[in-house]
Design a protein around this motif. Structure first.
Motif, PDB file in Angstrom:
ATOM      1  N   ARG A 171       0.930  -1.183   0.065  1.00 29.77           N
ATOM      2  CA  ARG A 171       0.166  -0.032   0.010  1.00 29.77           C
ATOM      3  C   ARG A 171       0.995   1.226   0.074  1.00 29.77           C
ATOM      4  NH1 ARG A 171      -5.537   0.502   2.591  1.00 29.77           N
ATOM      5  NH2 ARG A 171      -5.396  -1.851   1.876  1.00 29.77           N
TER       6      ARG A 171
ATOM      7  N   VAL B 129       2.015   2.007  -3.523  1.00 32.13           N
ATOM      8  CA  VAL B 129       1.075   2.262  -4.383  1.00 32.13           C
ATOM      9  C   VAL B 129       0.623   3.653  -4.286  1.00 32.13           C
ATOM     10  CG1 VAL B 129      -1.220   1.797  -5.378  1.00 32.13           C
ATOM     11  CG2 VAL B 129       0.278  -0.043  -4.822  1.00 32.13           C
ATOM     12  N   TYR B 130       0.495   4.007  -2.660  1.00 32.56           N
ATOM     13  CA  TYR B 130      -0.019   5.318  -2.478  1.00 32.56           C
ATOM     14  C   TYR B 130       1.144   6.135  -2.177  1.00 32.56           C
ATOM     15  CZ  TYR B 130      -4.526   3.127  -2.482  1.00 32.56           C
ATOM     16  OH  TYR B 130      -5.640   2.187  -2.845  1.00 32.56           O
TER      17      TYR B 130
ATOM     18  N   PRO C 205      -0.052   4.878   4.848  1.00 33.45           N
ATOM     19  CA  PRO C 205      -1.166   5.622   5.612  1.00 33.45           C
ATOM     20  C   PRO C 205      -1.230   4.972   7.043  1.00 33.45           C
ATOM     21  CG  PRO C 205      -2.166   3.688   4.256  1.00 33.45           C
ATOM     22  CD  PRO C 205      -0.594   3.757   4.045  1.00 33.45           C
TER      23      PRO C 205
ATOM     24  N   GLU D  39     -10.009   5.355   2.161  1.00 37.04           N
ATOM     25  CA  GLU D  39      -9.880   6.469   3.114  1.00 37.04           C
ATOM     26  C   GLU D  39     -10.943   7.429   3.080  1.00 37.04           C
ATOM     27  OE1 GLU D  39      -5.907   7.990   3.468  1.00 37.04           O
ATOM     28  OE2 GLU D  39      -4.982   6.116   3.292  1.00 37.04           O
TER      29      GLU D  39
END
Length: 114
Positions: A87, A90-91, A95, A107
């Motif tokens: 994640r 990818v982001y 988070p 989110e």
């Protein structure tokens, strides 16, 4: 009549040692009061051995179950770490997740009320 003939044949049929079955049966009934009490200690020892084997098996299976729980727990943690790393890639940034249920949900940002 065929049944009675069959029963008679079975009763008087000779066993491996040439003794008729009926003689073996009568001897077993006569010897039972003497033989059964003599077998009591042997029977009790067999029962004790079975109980000990059952307890050891139960303890072993309990230890295996505990190790399996720990292994699955560790695998779950590693899987969660892998998902978090993916994640993050990818982001762009990891988070901040405080609730594990949020890892599968998108989110949500609080929008000001108008």
């Amino acid at each position: 009549m065929a049944l009675l003939e069959t029963v008679g044949e079975v009763l008087f049929e000779k066993t491996v040692f040439g003794i008729p079955n009926i003689v073996v049966g009568v001897a077993a009934v006569v010897a039972a009061p003497v033989v059964v009490p003599a077998l009591r200690p042997v029977t009790k020892a067999i029962v004790k051995g079975g109980m000990i084997a059952a307890d050891r098996t139960k303890a072993t299976l309990g230890a295996v179950a505990e190790r399996t729980k720990v292994a699955f727990s560790e695998a779950g943690e590693r899987w969660g770490d892998l998902i978090a790393e993916a994640r993050a890639e990818v982001y762009g940034a990891a988070p901040a997740v405080t609730n594990p249920a949020q890892t599968l949900a998108p989110e949500v940002t609080d929008a000001p009320a108008t």
